[in-house]
Every structure is written in structure tokens, then in C-alpha cells.
Design a protein around this motif. Sequence first.
Motif, short mmCIF file in Angstrom:
data_model
loop_
_atom_site.label_atom_id
_atom_site.label_comp_id
_atom_site.label_asym_id
_atom_site.label_seq_id
_atom_site.Cartn_x
_atom_site.Cartn_y
_atom_site.Cartn_z
N TYR A 368 17.98 56.39 46.90
CA TYR A 368 16.54 56.25 46.70
C TYR A 368 16.23 54.89 46.07
CZ TYR A 368 16.41 61.34 47.36
OH TYR A 368 16.52 62.61 47.88
N LYS A 369 15.11 54.31 46.44
CA LYS A 369 14.71 53.02 45.89
C LYS A 369 13.24 53.04 45.50
CE LYS A 369 13.62 50.93 50.40
NZ LYS A 369 13.89 49.81 51.33
N SER A 370 12.89 52.15 44.56
CA SER A 370 11.51 52.01 44.10
C SER A 370 11.22 50.54 43.87
CB SER A 370 11.28 52.79 42.80
OG SER A 370 10.03 52.48 42.24
N PHE A 373 11.36 49.69 40.12
CA PHE A 373 12.57 49.96 39.35
C PHE A 373 13.68 49.04 39.84
CE2 PHE A 373 16.23 52.48 37.87
CZ PHE A 373 15.77 52.89 36.61
N PRO A 374 14.42 48.36 38.92
CA PRO A 374 15.37 47.32 39.35
C PRO A 374 16.63 47.84 40.04
CG PRO A 374 15.52 47.66 36.98
CD PRO A 374 14.34 48.46 37.45
N MET A 375 16.93 49.13 39.94
CA MET A 375 18.16 49.66 40.53
C MET A 375 17.87 50.80 41.49
SD MET A 375 20.61 49.71 37.12
CE MET A 375 19.28 50.04 35.95
N LYS A 376 18.74 50.97 42.47
CA LYS A 376 18.66 52.13 43.34
C LYS A 376 19.34 53.32 42.67
CE LYS A 376 18.64 49.43 47.64
NZ LYS A 376 19.32 49.21 48.95
N ILE A 377 18.99 54.52 43.08
CA ILE A 377 19.61 55.72 42.54
C ILE A 377 20.21 56.53 43.67
CG2 ILE A 377 19.24 57.91 41.33
CD1 ILE A 377 17.09 56.57 39.70
#
Length: 436
Positions: A368-370, A373-377
Motif C-alpha cells: 500500500y502507498k500514500s 506518507f514517506p514509506m510504503k506498507i
Amino acid sequence: MKKLLLLLLLSTSFAFSQQTKFQKIDSLLTFLNTNNKFMGELSIIEKGKMVFSKAYGFADVESGKKLDVNTKLKIGSITKTFTATMIMQLVDEKKLTLDTKLSKFYPKIPNAEKITIHHLLHHRTGIPDFLNDDPTVGEFIYVENKKEDLVKRIENYTSAFEPNSQHKYSNSNYNLLGYIIEDITKKSFSENLNTRIIKKIGLKNTLFPTKIDITKNEGYSYFFDGKNWAKVPEWHSSLSFAAGAMASTTSDLNLFLEALLEGKLTSKSSLEQMKSMEDYYGKGLIIAPFEDRKFYGHTGGIENFRAAAGYNPEDKTGFAIIVNGDNYNRNDIMIGVLSLFYGSDYSFPEFKQFEVSKAVLEKYVGTYKSAAFPMKIKVFVENGNLLAQATGQSSFPLTAKSETEFVFEAAMIQLIFGENKMNFKQGTMAFEFVKE
């Protein structure tokens, strides 16, 4: 004789009351440890006496080496209180002032001519956090970060706001303060720590480690993967440095805060400066309230270590916890401990997990990405349990609250899943992620 008997009865009653209080605290921590919610240490100091000190779980799960009260564990951002104390000592020695500009040491950092030592101590600089604001941080966690390289990265950041216009916690501020200590004294941070604090007040188990060494009674951190405690990879100490690399024991943390807040490490005026809050943050100190009491101290987290320590100068009581098996909210543990110590109403937690089918869990698997937000999860299933992992970070287990809501209580993280999307909440922060 009757008066003597009454005194004996009162004395016995008081001792029984004290014993019962500590037995309840021990029962709570044993209960959490037995349910794979907690491994770590807790100690309590009262009027200069260590009245409770105990360890639970393992320093090294693989070898079966258990924790004891002298096992040194990483304390994360409680390091900042040590760093701030040494800065204030330099102020007392007139080798530095709170108005000294950052440009005297690192002129290439944006707004360095406007940023003072005071601003660095209070996180009022606008300097982005190299740990949480830099999307490339994953490249640097496990490798040596030389001073000149980390400073160069900070020099290339764009300032987040005008200095002193607001508060924003940034590890960059305290690493820079650590470098300034070294620049002024011409000695390493570790040497300053040893002479200025450790030897001065007789701490036995506090250090600036380079690498965890089990043979020296140091411990690793772990997370519970649903079945077992899994070791978390160790960061390179040069990254967190003066912002969060130290290791200690809960007894030493209590002795340190007692010495600091009783005026044994700085001048009275410097101590008052440290205790003075701006946007809820002092100079390396925060205030943790419990009922009508105020505890001065700090919290910390690094790898899967979680720590908290506070001292109340009014009743001369201090509490310190270091968690190395993180599977339950540290603040909730401390609320339980404080409640039992002060005789407040408290019930042991109940651990019930909502059952979610494997088919439903598989629907949430993905990256998941946003944009915010600096990192993907990454979300994945392992041994029948749902886990999540941010880029460059350790994975963490998720507990189901419903078919769509999952939490990681230790870090107050909440994930709510929808169709190819995920809402991420942590404290006051909230972000919407979409599945790639």
C-alpha cells in the motif's frame, strides 16, 4: 505495653500494605509476560531507595538467556535527556549559551543563522527528522552513518517551517546537539557521557553501545509473531547516536533522573530551564501526568525496545520501564503499574482476539502507498497471522478487532481495510493508503 503492641501492629500493617502493592505489580507484569505481551524490566525508586526492581523474559530467546535487573537494554529517545543534560552542563561551564547559533558549528544547514541551541533542545528548528521524514532512511539503518555524511543529508533537507514558529519533534536536532558536544569538548559523545554523568553519579549499567553483546549482559529486542518471539534486527548505533542510541537498566534510569531532578548534575537555573515546557516539551524532558502528580522524564523507542522513565520531585518517587518484548502498549503497562502503586482502581486486561478467516486475511495482502506518507506498507500473512511492514522497518503483528479493523497496540497503530485501500491511524495522525 498496649502502646508498644499498637505500634507493632501499625508497623506490620504498613509492611503488609507495601508488600501487597508490589506483589500486585509483580502479578501484573508476570501476567503480561505469561500471555506473551511483555518482556522487559521495571524498577521503582522512592526517597532514594530502590523499592522494586525485577526483570521478565529473555535477553536472548535463541540461547535461552534470561533477563535480569542488570541486563542493559536500549532506551531510545531517553538518550535525549542525557544529551540535554550535557548541553546544559556546557552552558553552566560558559562554553556555550542557549542563544548560540547553529551557524557557529554547521552554517550550511538551512536557517542555521536563525536556529539557536534553545531551539534545538525544544524541537523548534524546522529541521526535518532524518529518521521519520526522509524516505531514503531504509538505506542507512543498518550501516555506519559517519558524522559528515549525516550532516550532509541534513544540509540538503528543505526547512519545514520558520525556526521557533512551532514545535515538531525531530531526531536531527539531538544528533546535532551530540555533534556540538563533541566539537566543543574535543571528546567523543561516549567519553563525555562517562565523565559527565555515569561516573559522576555512579551508574553501573549505562553505556553508549556500538553493538549488542550478550556476553556483556546486553539484550536484544523482539516482537511476537503470533506463535513465537522473533528477534528484531539491530540498527547501527551511529544513526540514532545522541538522539537515541544509549542502553541502560531501569535502576540506572531512576538513579539518573533522581540525580538530575534533585539538582546533582546541573545548576539550579539550568534545571529549571530543562523543566520549562514549550508546546509540552522542555529541554530533553517531558511531563507525564498521573492523576494529580507530575513526573518529569522521557519516553523512547528503537528497534522493538520501548522505554519510559519519570521522576516526581514532590514525593521523590520514580518509575522506569524498558520493554524488549513489545506486544502491548507501553503506556497501558505504566498506567497499570502506577494505579497499583498508588492504590487507584485497576483491573487486569483481558486478551481476546476476533477470529478472521484466512480467505478474508488474504484479501488484504499487498503493498500500500500514500502520497502523504514517506514509506510504503507491505501487508502479508505468516503462520496464519496478518502482519505489516513499512519500508526499511521491522514487521509488526496485527490483532483483529473486526473483519476490517486491525491494531498493533504496542505502537497505537490502527489499520482499517476497504476495497483495495487501507486507512492508517497512529495517535493523531491519519493517512489513506491505496493498494498498488
